[in-house]
Enzyme design. Structure first.
Site, PDB file in Angstrom:
ATOM      1  N   SER A   1      62.648  28.860 101.992  1.00  0.00           N
ATOM      2  CA  SER A   1      61.675  29.634 101.221  1.00  0.00           C
ATOM      3  C   SER A   1      62.416  30.528 100.243  1.00  0.00           C
ATOM      4  O   SER A   1      63.574  30.896 100.481  1.00  0.00           O
ATOM      5  CB  SER A   1      60.861  30.513 102.182  1.00  0.00           C
TER       6      SER A   1
ATOM      7  N   TYR B   1      59.377  37.215 108.953  1.00  0.00           N
ATOM      8  CA  TYR B   1      59.218  35.816 108.515  1.00  0.00           C
ATOM      9  C   TYR B   1      60.382  35.418 107.611  1.00  0.00           C
ATOM     10  O   TYR B   1      61.019  34.378 107.802  1.00  0.00           O
ATOM     11  CB  TYR B   1      57.892  35.641 107.765  1.00  0.00           C
TER      12      TYR B   1
HETATM   13  N1  LIG Z   1      52.958  28.174 101.299  1.00  0.00           N
HETATM   14  C1  LIG Z   1      54.006  28.851 100.829  1.00  0.00           C
HETATM   15  O1  LIG Z   1      53.905  29.710  99.936  1.00  0.00           O
HETATM   16  C2  LIG Z   1      55.373  28.537 101.362  1.00  0.00           C
HETATM   17  C3  LIG Z   1      56.480  28.983 100.627  1.00  0.00           C
HETATM   18  C4  LIG Z   1      57.753  28.723 101.104  1.00  0.00           C
HETATM   19  C5  LIG Z   1      57.908  28.040 102.279  1.00  0.00           C
HETATM   20  N2  LIG Z   1      56.825  27.627 102.997  1.00  0.00           N
HETATM   21  C6  LIG Z   1      57.057  26.887 104.232  1.00  0.00           C
HETATM   22  O2  LIG Z   1      56.541  25.595 104.062  1.00  0.00           O
HETATM   23  C7  LIG Z   1      56.305  25.002 105.337  1.00  0.00           C
HETATM   24  C8  LIG Z   1      54.951  24.334 105.335  1.00  0.00           C
HETATM   25  O3  LIG Z   1      53.971  25.327 105.122  1.00  0.00           O
HETATM   26  P1  LIG Z   1      52.679  25.100 104.221  1.00  0.00           P
HETATM   27  O4  LIG Z   1      52.705  26.114 103.160  1.00  0.00           O
HETATM   28  O5  LIG Z   1      52.541  23.672 103.876  1.00  0.00           O
HETATM   29  O6  LIG Z   1      51.568  25.602 105.250  1.00  0.00           O
HETATM   30  P2  LIG Z   1      50.455  24.852 106.115  1.00  0.00           P
HETATM   31  O7  LIG Z   1      49.546  24.086 105.220  1.00  0.00           O
HETATM   32  O8  LIG Z   1      49.898  25.926 106.999  1.00  0.00           O
HETATM   33  O9  LIG Z   1      51.279  23.799 106.972  1.00  0.00           O
HETATM   34  C9  LIG Z   1      51.945  24.143 108.157  1.00  0.00           C
HETATM   35  C10 LIG Z   1      52.111  22.864 108.942  1.00  0.00           C
HETATM   36  O10 LIG Z   1      52.883  23.152 110.127  1.00  0.00           O
HETATM   37  C11 LIG Z   1      52.187  22.582 111.225  1.00  0.00           C
HETATM   38  N3  LIG Z   1      52.493  23.301 112.445  1.00  0.00           N
HETATM   39  C12 LIG Z   1      52.244  24.600 112.738  1.00  0.00           C
HETATM   40  N4  LIG Z   1      52.656  24.875 113.986  1.00  0.00           N
HETATM   41  C13 LIG Z   1      53.166  23.712 114.484  1.00  0.00           C
HETATM   42  C14 LIG Z   1      53.741  23.346 115.717  1.00  0.00           C
HETATM   43  N5  LIG Z   1      53.883  24.231 116.707  1.00  0.00           N
HETATM   44  N6  LIG Z   1      54.154  22.073 115.881  1.00  0.00           N
HETATM   45  C15 LIG Z   1      54.000  21.154 114.898  1.00  0.00           C
HETATM   46  N7  LIG Z   1      53.487  21.444 113.703  1.00  0.00           N
HETATM   47  C16 LIG Z   1      53.065  22.715 113.512  1.00  0.00           C
HETATM   48  C17 LIG Z   1      50.723  22.658 110.853  1.00  0.00           C
HETATM   49  O11 LIG Z   1      49.970  21.682 111.541  1.00  0.00           O
HETATM   50  P3  LIG Z   1      49.161  21.887 112.921  1.00  0.00           P
HETATM   51  O12 LIG Z   1      48.496  23.219 112.856  1.00  0.00           O
HETATM   52  O13 LIG Z   1      48.259  20.706 112.907  1.00  0.00           O
HETATM   53  O14 LIG Z   1      50.200  21.778 114.005  1.00  0.00           O
HETATM   54  C18 LIG Z   1      50.802  22.267 109.385  1.00  0.00           C
HETATM   55  O15 LIG Z   1      50.854  20.857 109.251  1.00  0.00           O
HETATM   56  C19 LIG Z   1      56.486  26.129 106.340  1.00  0.00           C
HETATM   57  O16 LIG Z   1      57.774  26.023 106.916  1.00  0.00           O
HETATM   58  C20 LIG Z   1      56.402  27.383 105.486  1.00  0.00           C
HETATM   59  O17 LIG Z   1      57.103  28.465 106.067  1.00  0.00           O
HETATM   60  C21 LIG Z   1      55.555  27.850 102.550  1.00  0.00           C
END
Ligand SMILES: NC(=O)c1ccc[n+]([C@@H]2O[C@H](COP(=O)([O-])OP(=O)(O)OC[C@H]3O[C@@H](n4cnc5c(N)ncnc54)[C@H](OP(=O)(O)O)[C@@H]3O)[C@@H](O)[C@H]2O)c1
Length: 223
Positions: free
Chosen positions: A135, A147
């Site tokens: 991130s 975080y």
């Molecule tokens: N959105 C942003 O601004 C941003 C920026 C930088 C980095 N990130 C990173 O990008 C990654 C993906 O996030 P996103 O933004 O795409 O958010 P998201 O749409 O909330 O996706 C998170 C994913 O992780 C899964 N997950 C959560 N807990 C889990 C567990 N215990 N086991 C397996 N899967 C799990 C969720 O699926 P289930 O609930 O079905 O398990 C979902 O598929 C994360 O690492 C986040 O920190 C996000």
């Protein structure tokens, strides 16, 4: 033969968009997350190139089973994308909830290690590729962010894995997005990155000639 990518956190946001982009580029994808309904809908959309694997990324045995099922179905594992991650409802060291910190570390730190642990034996066979979602919050200091500190771990680990994996021809790429409009946030972020922007970067890294390891792709919204 099509190559195979295992994605954790594939049920929404960046993971789901990466599955779509990878299949469009000719990859097979194994989709891991806890929400079977969402994964099955995505599998239906993507067809025979996709495999649903319901599981919790904080469980090492579930991650090992996911790798085994992936190899059983598609024949090999060429890349693993440790992408599952979460944030905190209550920020701050003095105000936050230690139980919530534990769940955060279990997923954002241990979950990433478990993906690597489970995938590496198969990636060695294919001289494969490990991709980690860091991130922008793992590259700069943000006031009090716990975080962000978990993402600093991911950034440090990614570089260390590049150094380790190069010894046997493997590659490791760190993807570090700024704010992306995904269900990670309760409110829409229409002016920020779209998950497709990040997915394109993952596929770009995966599709480089084997001699080239993209060690980090840092993507910020122009807004
Ligand atoms: N959105 C942003 O601004 C941003 C920026 C930088 C980095 N990130 C990173 O990008 C990654 C993906 O996030 P996103 O933004 O795409 O958010 P998201 O749409 O909330 O996706 C998170 C994913 O992780 C899964 N997950 C959560 N807990 C889990 C567990 N215990 N086991 C397996 N899967 C799990 C969720 O699926 P289930 O609930 O079905 O398990 C979902 O598929 C994360 O690492 C986040 O920190 C996000």
């Amino acid at each position: 033969m099509a190559k195979t990518l295992l994605i954790t956190g594939a049920s929404s946001g960046i993971g789901a968009a990466t599955a779509r982009a990878a299949v469009a580029s000719g990859w097979n994808v194994a989709l891991m997350a806890r929400s079977a309904d969402k994964l099955e809908a995505l599998e239906k959309e993507l067809g025979a190139a996709a495999l649903t694997i319901q599981g919790d990324a904080t469980d090492l045995s579930a991650q090992e089973a996911a790798v085994a099922r992936t190899v059983d179905r598609f024949g090999a594992l060429d890349a693993a994308f440790a992408n599952a991650g979460r944030g905190l409802d209550t920020p701050g060291t003095e105000t936050g909830d230690p139980d919530e910190w534990r769940a955060l570390v279990d997923l954002n730190v241990m979950g990433v290690l478990y993906t690597a642990r489970a995938a590496l034996p198969e990636l060695r066979k294919t001289r494969g590729h490990l991709v980690l979602t860091g991130s922008a919050a793992g590259r700069r200091h943000i006031k009090g962010s716990i975080y962000g500190a978990t993402k600093w771990f991911v950034h440090g680990y990614a570089g260390n894995m590049s150094e380790e994996m190069r010894e046997w021809g493997g590659r490791c790429t760190l993807i570090s997005p700024g704010m992306v409009d995904t269900p990670f946030f309760d409110e829409p972020k229409p002016d920020k990155l779209k998950p497709e922007d990040v997915a394109d970067a993952v596929v770009y890294a995966l599709s480089q000639n084997h001699r080239a390891e993209l060690r980090e792709i840092h993507i910020m919204p122009t807004d």
